[in-house]
Write a protein that holds these residues in place. Structure first.
Motif, PDB file in Angstrom:
ATOM      1  N   GLU A 195      39.537  42.839  46.705  1.00 44.78           N
ATOM      2  CA  GLU A 195      39.196  44.241  46.900  1.00 44.78           C
ATOM      3  C   GLU A 195      39.724  45.110  45.772  1.00 44.78           C
ATOM      4  N   PHE A 196      40.805  44.654  45.084  1.00 42.39           N
ATOM      5  CA  PHE A 196      41.400  45.409  43.996  1.00 42.39           C
ATOM      6  C   PHE A 196      40.900  44.966  42.620  1.00 42.39           C
ATOM      7  N   GLN A 197      40.462  43.706  42.497  1.00 40.46           N
ATOM      8  CA  GLN A 197      40.213  43.131  41.181  1.00 40.46           C
ATOM      9  C   GLN A 197      39.191  43.915  40.375  1.00 40.46           C
ATOM     10  N   GLY A 198      38.095  44.302  41.006  1.00 35.60           N
ATOM     11  CA  GLY A 198      37.063  45.045  40.290  1.00 35.60           C
ATOM     12  C   GLY A 198      37.572  46.375  39.767  1.00 35.60           C
ATOM     13  N   ILE A 199      38.373  47.063  40.584  1.00 34.56           N
ATOM     14  CA  ILE A 199      38.910  48.363  40.176  1.00 34.56           C
ATOM     15  C   ILE A 199      39.941  48.183  39.073  1.00 34.56           C
ATOM     16  N   ILE A 200      40.763  47.124  39.183  1.00 34.35           N
ATOM     17  CA  ILE A 200      41.760  46.833  38.147  1.00 34.35           C
ATOM     18  C   ILE A 200      41.065  46.574  36.809  1.00 34.35           C
ATOM     19  N   ASP A 201      39.977  45.799  36.831  1.00 36.73           N
ATOM     20  CA  ASP A 201      39.221  45.523  35.607  1.00 36.73           C
ATOM     21  C   ASP A 201      38.611  46.801  35.044  1.00 36.73           C
ATOM     22  N   GLU A 202      38.072  47.619  35.942  1.00 31.93           N
ATOM     23  CA  GLU A 202      37.422  48.862  35.520  1.00 31.93           C
ATOM     24  C   GLU A 202      38.409  49.802  34.829  1.00 31.93           C
TER      25      GLU A 202
END
Length: 224
Positions: free
Chosen positions: A150-157
């Motif tokens: 749930e966090f990975q995409g936002i962390i990458d962004e």
């Protein structure tokens, strides 16, 4: 129990689970961190990050269904109350799409109905805490670090990087200059949990993502 009462109870359990997760981000950052760590092949290892967070908010590091406890030689104590985690309910629904087909060398637009799998709701699943069971002891836990999906995409962004580091009194820290999240090494977890820790990680490490996650949770638990 009538159908109306059953539906009301279901909605109440789903909302209670959602509010438990939101409360964790506001008042229990240390439990947000604990939800990141998995260990020992427990059933909760396959749960979503949010369900593991619900588990820790119910003051336990291991929760299972009634029969799951029986399979490992433990039984639920008389009078013990379950808490609820959420499981997605998906259904195939008809959706009209427009396609282009070639008939006699000419492109023609036609409407077609196809079945698409969609998330339509959530269902509540009762589980019991380890502390509310008795019987055979469980194997020792071994933790592995994992960034919740749930966090990975936002962390990458946001261009962040996640590393592990040994800490004595903290779960982790966040460097604004280098955009690096540093989390506690797995072999330091037990000693850190037994000390007087400062609960800083959610507000420093996940500060850039916590409000995005609030919107994610609200939109997923209450589908339109």
């Amino acid at each position: 129990m009538s159908d109306a009462e059953s539906k009301l109870g279901k909605k109440s359990r789903i909302r209670e689970a959602m509010e438990t997760v939101l409360k964790a981000f506001e008042t229990n950052p240390e439990k947000v961190v604990l939800a990141v760590f998995k260990g020992n092949g427990k059933p909760s290892d396959s749960w979503s990050f949010f369900n593991r967070l619900i588990m820790f908010m119910n003051d336990t590091a291991d929760a299972r269904g009634f029969r799951q406890w029986q399979k490992v030689g433990r039984r639920v104590k008389k009078g013990a109350k379950a808490f609820y985690i959420l499981a997605p309910v998906r259904k195939k629904v008809p959706v009209r799409v427009r396609k282009i087909v070639i008939v006699e060398e000419e492109e023609i637009e036609v409407d077609e109905t196809v079945l698409v799998e969609k998330l339509v709701s959530f269902k509540s699943i009762p589980v019991f805490r380890y502390e509310d069971t008795e019987g055979e002891p469980l194997p020792e836990e071994k933790f592995d670090f994992e960034v919740p999906c749930e966090f990975q995409g936002i962390i990458d962004e946001l261009g962040l990087r996640v590393e592990t580091k040994s800490f004595k009194r903290f779960y982790g820290c966040y460097s604004i200059q280098s955009k690096v999240i540093r989390l506690l090494l797995q072999n330091s977890l037990s000693s850190c949990m037994n000390s007087a820790m400062q609960s800083t990680i959610t507000f420093t490490v996940f500060m850039p993502v916590r409000f995005r996650c609030r919107r994610l949770l609200l939109s997923s638990v209450l589908p339109s």
